[in-house]
Design an enzyme around this catalytic site. Structure first.
Site, PDB file in Angstrom:
ATOM      1  N   THR A 275       0.830  -1.211   0.000  1.00 49.11           N
ATOM      2  CA  THR A 275       0.000   0.000   0.000  1.00 49.11           C
ATOM      3  C   THR A 275       0.863   1.259   0.000  1.00 49.11           C
ATOM      4  OG1 THR A 275      -1.475   1.294   1.423  1.00 49.11           O
ATOM      5  CG2 THR A 275      -0.149  -0.348   2.522  1.00 49.11           C
ATOM      6  N   ASP A 276       0.302   2.342  -0.542  1.00 53.71           N
ATOM      7  CA  ASP A 276       1.011   3.635  -0.491  1.00 53.71           C
ATOM      8  C   ASP A 276       1.088   4.184   0.931  1.00 53.71           C
ATOM      9  OD1 ASP A 276      -1.641   4.426  -0.136  1.00 53.71           O
ATOM     10  OD2 ASP A 276      -1.639   5.915  -1.746  1.00 53.71           O
ATOM     11  N   GLU A 277       0.320   3.589   1.862  1.00 51.62           N
ATOM     12  CA  GLU A 277       0.356   4.097   3.245  1.00 51.62           C
ATOM     13  C   GLU A 277       1.709   3.855   3.908  1.00 51.62           C
ATOM     14  OE1 GLU A 277      -2.933   3.665   5.794  1.00 51.62           O
ATOM     15  OE2 GLU A 277      -4.403   3.845   4.183  1.00 51.62           O
TER      16      GLU A 277
ATOM     17  N   TYR B  13      -1.837  -0.261  11.103  1.00 52.41           N
ATOM     18  CA  TYR B  13      -2.022  -0.927   9.806  1.00 52.41           C
ATOM     19  C   TYR B  13      -0.815  -0.709   8.902  1.00 52.41           C
ATOM     20  CZ  TYR B  13      -3.387  -1.369   4.905  1.00 52.41           C
ATOM     21  OH  TYR B  13      -3.397  -1.683   3.566  1.00 52.41           O
TER      22      TYR B  13
ATOM     23  N   LYS C 183       2.088  -3.300   7.360  1.00 52.63           N
ATOM     24  CA  LYS C 183       2.316  -3.513   5.921  1.00 52.63           C
ATOM     25  C   LYS C 183       3.775  -3.195   5.561  1.00 52.63           C
ATOM     26  CE  LYS C 183      -0.264  -4.482   3.116  1.00 52.63           C
ATOM     27  NZ  LYS C 183      -0.697  -5.825   2.601  1.00 52.63           N
TER      28      LYS C 183
HETATM   29  P1  NAD Z   1     -10.188  -6.765   2.353  1.00 52.18           P
HETATM   30  O1  NAD Z   1     -10.178  -6.472   3.807  1.00 52.18           O
HETATM   31  O2  NAD Z   1     -11.396  -6.501   1.546  1.00 52.18           O
HETATM   32  O3  NAD Z   1      -9.791  -8.295   2.106  1.00 52.18           O
HETATM   33  C1  NAD Z   1      -8.767  -8.929   2.808  1.00 52.18           C
HETATM   34  C2  NAD Z   1      -8.965 -10.423   2.651  1.00 52.18           C
HETATM   35  O4  NAD Z   1      -7.907 -11.100   3.357  1.00 52.18           O
HETATM   36  C3  NAD Z   1     -10.279 -10.927   3.271  1.00 52.18           C
HETATM   37  O5  NAD Z   1     -10.908 -11.801   2.368  1.00 52.18           O
HETATM   38  C4  NAD Z   1      -9.837 -11.647   4.528  1.00 52.18           C
HETATM   39  O6  NAD Z   1     -10.691 -12.703   4.931  1.00 52.18           O
HETATM   40  C5  NAD Z   1      -8.474 -12.161   4.117  1.00 52.18           C
HETATM   41  N1  NAD Z   1      -7.603 -12.438   5.267  1.00 52.18           N
HETATM   42  C6  NAD Z   1      -7.387 -11.629   6.343  1.00 52.18           C
HETATM   43  N2  NAD Z   1      -6.543 -12.242   7.197  1.00 52.18           N
HETATM   44  C7  NAD Z   1      -6.220 -13.434   6.649  1.00 52.18           C
HETATM   45  C8  NAD Z   1      -5.381 -14.504   7.059  1.00 52.18           C
HETATM   46  N3  NAD Z   1      -4.703 -14.458   8.212  1.00 52.18           N
HETATM   47  N4  NAD Z   1      -5.268 -15.594   6.250  1.00 52.18           N
HETATM   48  C9  NAD Z   1      -5.966 -15.662   5.081  1.00 52.18           C
HETATM   49  N5  NAD Z   1      -6.782 -14.691   4.654  1.00 52.18           N
HETATM   50  C10 NAD Z   1      -6.900 -13.576   5.428  1.00 52.18           C
HETATM   51  O7  NAD Z   1      -8.931  -6.003   1.793  1.00 52.18           O
HETATM   52  P2  NAD Z   1      -8.614  -5.402   0.360  1.00 52.18           P
HETATM   53  O8  NAD Z   1      -9.016  -3.983   0.360  1.00 52.18           O
HETATM   54  O9  NAD Z   1      -9.103  -6.314  -0.680  1.00 52.18           O
HETATM   55  O10 NAD Z   1      -7.023  -5.425   0.405  1.00 52.18           O
HETATM   56  C11 NAD Z   1      -6.299  -6.514  -0.162  1.00 52.18           C
HETATM   57  C12 NAD Z   1      -4.809  -6.189  -0.094  1.00 52.18           C
HETATM   58  O11 NAD Z   1      -4.552  -4.978  -0.787  1.00 52.18           O
HETATM   59  C13 NAD Z   1      -4.294  -5.966   1.324  1.00 52.18           C
HETATM   60  O12 NAD Z   1      -3.009  -6.531   1.413  1.00 52.18           O
HETATM   61  C14 NAD Z   1      -4.225  -4.467   1.469  1.00 52.18           C
HETATM   62  O13 NAD Z   1      -3.238  -4.086   2.396  1.00 52.18           O
HETATM   63  C15 NAD Z   1      -3.867  -4.064   0.061  1.00 52.18           C
HETATM   64  N6  NAD Z   1      -4.295  -2.725  -0.363  1.00 52.18           N
HETATM   65  C16 NAD Z   1      -5.596  -2.313  -0.210  1.00 52.18           C
HETATM   66  C17 NAD Z   1      -5.974  -1.070  -0.707  1.00 52.18           C
HETATM   67  C18 NAD Z   1      -7.389  -0.570  -0.590  1.00 52.18           C
HETATM   68  O14 NAD Z   1      -7.649   0.592  -0.916  1.00 52.18           O
HETATM   69  N7  NAD Z   1      -8.361  -1.353  -0.179  1.00 52.18           N
HETATM   70  C19 NAD Z   1      -5.037  -0.268  -1.344  1.00 52.18           C
HETATM   71  C20 NAD Z   1      -3.730  -0.710  -1.469  1.00 52.18           C
HETATM   72  C21 NAD Z   1      -3.373  -1.948  -0.994  1.00 52.18           C
HETATM   73  O1  DAU Z   2      -4.103   4.230   0.500  1.00 51.06           O
HETATM   74  C1  DAU Z   2      -4.285   2.843   0.479  1.00 51.06           C
HETATM   75  C2  DAU Z   2      -5.135   2.419   1.636  1.00 51.06           C
HETATM   76  O2  DAU Z   2      -6.437   2.928   1.378  1.00 51.06           O
HETATM   77  C3  DAU Z   2      -5.176   0.912   1.846  1.00 51.06           C
HETATM   78  O3  DAU Z   2      -3.896   0.439   2.164  1.00 51.06           O
HETATM   79  C4  DAU Z   2      -6.150   0.550   2.971  1.00 51.06           C
HETATM   80  O4  DAU Z   2      -6.266  -0.855   3.094  1.00 51.06           O
HETATM   81  C5  DAU Z   2      -7.513   1.148   2.641  1.00 51.06           C
HETATM   82  O5  DAU Z   2      -8.387   0.918   3.727  1.00 51.06           O
HETATM   83  C6  DAU Z   2      -7.388   2.644   2.377  1.00 51.06           C
HETATM   84  O6  DAU Z   2      -7.036   3.332   3.571  1.00 51.06           O
HETATM   85  P1  DAU Z   2      -7.713   4.718   3.977  1.00 51.06           P
HETATM   86  O7  DAU Z   2      -7.571   4.932   5.424  1.00 51.06           O
HETATM   87  O8  DAU Z   2      -7.241   5.804   3.064  1.00 51.06           O
HETATM   88  O9  DAU Z   2      -9.230   4.375   3.563  1.00 51.06           O
HETATM   89  P2  DAU Z   2     -10.624   4.736   4.247  1.00 51.06           P
HETATM   90  O10 DAU Z   2     -11.673   4.342   3.271  1.00 51.06           O
HETATM   91  O11 DAU Z   2     -10.730   4.190   5.623  1.00 51.06           O
HETATM   92  O12 DAU Z   2     -10.560   6.323   4.364  1.00 51.06           O
HETATM   93  C7  DAU Z   2     -10.365   7.138   3.222  1.00 51.06           C
HETATM   94  C8  DAU Z   2     -10.332   8.571   3.687  1.00 51.06           C
HETATM   95  O13 DAU Z   2     -11.627   8.923   4.177  1.00 51.06           O
HETATM   96  C9  DAU Z   2      -9.361   8.824   4.826  1.00 51.06           C
HETATM   97  O14 DAU Z   2      -8.790  10.115   4.682  1.00 51.06           O
HETATM   98  C10 DAU Z   2     -10.241   8.803   6.063  1.00 51.06           C
HETATM   99  C11 DAU Z   2     -11.567   9.367   5.545  1.00 51.06           C
HETATM  100  N1  DAU Z   2     -12.747   8.838   6.244  1.00 51.06           N
HETATM  101  C12 DAU Z   2     -12.895   7.495   6.339  1.00 51.06           C
HETATM  102  C13 DAU Z   2     -13.993   6.962   6.980  1.00 51.06           C
HETATM  103  C14 DAU Z   2     -14.155   5.451   7.085  1.00 51.06           C
HETATM  104  C15 DAU Z   2     -13.692   9.714   6.770  1.00 51.06           C
HETATM  105  O15 DAU Z   2     -13.555  10.937   6.682  1.00 51.06           O
HETATM  106  N2  DAU Z   2     -14.762   9.185   7.425  1.00 51.06           N
HETATM  107  C16 DAU Z   2     -14.951   7.850   7.549  1.00 51.06           C
HETATM  108  O16 DAU Z   2     -15.966   7.428   8.164  1.00 51.06           O
END
Ligand code: NAD
Ligand code: DAU
Length: 339
Positions: A123-125, A148, A152
């Site tokens: 992730t970019d985080e 988190y 990562k």
């Molecule tokens: P998500 O939470 O929707 O899905 C995560 C999945 O991993 C779920 O199906 C969960 O059951 C499974 N999981 C969790 N713990 C596990 C374990 N111990 N063993 C096996 N399976 C397990 O998440 P997502 O948004 O699909 O993210 C997927 C990947 O992408 C993550 O690695 C996350 O860090 C990364 N990522 C997410 C975002 C985003 O914006 N959502 C952005 C950049 C990177």
């Molecule tokens: O940037 C990549 C990341 O993006 C991934 O690695 C994470 O898995 C994914 O959850 C996401 O993280 P964020 O914290 O950016 O996503 P979230 O949807 O939780 O929040 C997006 C933005 O919105 C953030 O600035 C917080 C704000 N927010 C979020 C929630 C849930 C609010 O203002 N109110 C809210 O209730």
């Protein structure tokens, strides 16, 4: 036929990636391994497909992973499995280390034993909050600030160490904030879209001027596939639209898409340690021939439209006692206080 082990494939991005491969790579066998946490749904994936098998299990279970890799003759591991929500990591941080650090380490060890190709979804985080007009480069120092993102970043460092020390065939992609179909409702775009549809307030943390590179999940998935097929071993690639917008701009698009008023916006107490801005340079990935198809506002509009058109997907989640318990814990006090 090559066999890919896709961990976390019943989650949001993993499921979109599996769907992309089933549609475009008929010569691959896909084994999904998922722990089925609260964020997972079996129906994020097709119920049946000749090239797909779904196994329930934990990536941190070394014996299970060894058995799976041998019995399924896995060639490549793509690790999506993770605990992924920043707010959950503030409420309950320990499970983030267990899955995102220990779990990743277990997979790396199994990949080393069997000389597998290993791709880590990061992730970019991990770059932390980005000042000025800088766009994070893959070579930038990591500066994670939430449990988190720290977990990562630790996962990424382990991957790099296995490349350097053991010559494991690794790559890493660092995606920005994804939006699209099948995302769990805790994340901001599905949460705000479904709140708006239910005429509930949209709880904006702080001033809402934090910046995120909202990227359509389909662009992330094609970016990952590009790196798997054409990336250089040992390298890291950012994936995103390559531009960021404020959360206020994101929610304006979302409200317009679902036809709801601005009066639903409620500024609430900020997230602890809230990163102000993420911004990635995607030039390295573009040099492999990949290009994002969606700008951030287009991605948000497409995602909001999907939830608008699929209430059957999210209504049961909103009504579930587990989601309501989380929602109350996270928002009840915040929504009581005027900020
Ligand atoms: P998500 O939470 O929707 O899905 C995560 C999945 O991993 C779920 O199906 C969960 O059951 C499974 N999981 C969790 N713990 C596990 C374990 N111990 N063993 C096996 N399976 C397990 O998440 P997502 O948004 O699909 O993210 C997927 C990947 O992408 C993550 O690695 C996350 O860090 C990364 N990522 C997410 C975002 C985003 O914006 N959502 C952005 C950049 C990177
Ligand atoms: O940037 C990549 C990341 O993006 C991934 O690695 C994470 O898995 C994914 O959850 C996401 O993280 P964020 O914290 O950016 O996503 P979230 O949807 O939780 O929040 C997006 C933005 O919105 C953030 O600035 C917080 C704000 N927010 C979020 C929630 C849930 C609010 O203002 N109110 C809210 O209730």
């Amino acid at each position: 036929m090559k066999t890919l082990l896709i961990t976390g494939g019943c989650g949001f991005i993993g499921a979109n990636f599996v769907r992309l491969l089933l549609e475009t790579r008929p010569n691959l066998k896909l084994v999904v391994l998922d722990k089925m946490t609260y964020a997972a749904r079996r129906d994020n994936l097709p119920e049946q497909h000749p090239n797909l098998e779904v196994v329930i299990g934990d990536i941190a279970n070394l014996e299970l992973m060894r058995h799976l890799v041998t019995s399924q003759q896995v060639d490549t591991i793509v690790n999506f499995a993770a605990e992924t929500h920043v707010d959950q990591s503030i409420l309950n941080p320990f499970v983030f280390s267990q899955t995102n650090v220990i779990g990743t380490h277990v997979l790396l060890e199994v990949a080393r034993e069997h000389k597998l190709r290993f791709h880590q979804i990061s992730t970019d985080e991990v770059y932390g909050t980005i000042e000025g007009d800088h766009h994070s480069l893959e070579s930038d120092i990591l500066a994670p600030r939430s449990p988190y993102s720290a977990s990562k970043a630790a996962g990424d460092q382990l991957v790099q160490s296995y490349f350097v020390t053991y010559g494991l065939q690794t790559t890493i992609t660092r995606g920005s904030n994804n939006v699209g179909a099948y995302q769990f409702l805790e994340k901001v775009v599905p949460l705000f879209t479904t709140n708006a549809m239910l005429d509930l307030p949209l709880p904006v943390y702080g001033d809402g001027l934090q910046m995120r590179d909202y990227t359509h999940v389909s662009d992330h998935c094609t970016g990952i596939l590009t790196v798997l097929e054409r990336g250089t071993i040992g390298e890291i690639y950012n994936v995103g639209a390559g531009q960021e917008i404020t959360n206020m701009a994101m929610l304006e698009v979302l409200l317009e898409t679902v036809g709801k008023p601005r009066s639903l916006i409620r500024h609430v107490t900020d997230r602890a340690g809230h990163d102000r801005r993420y911004s990635v340079s995607v030039k390295k990935l573009e040099a492999l021939g990949w290009k994002a198809q969606y700008q951030p506002k287009e991605a948000v509009a497409a995602a909001a439209k999907w939830y608008f058109e699929h209430p059957e997907y999210w209504q049961p989640v909103r009504e579930s006692s587990s989601f309501q318990a989380y929602y109350n814990r996270q928002y009840a006090k915040r929504l009581e206080v005027k900020v």
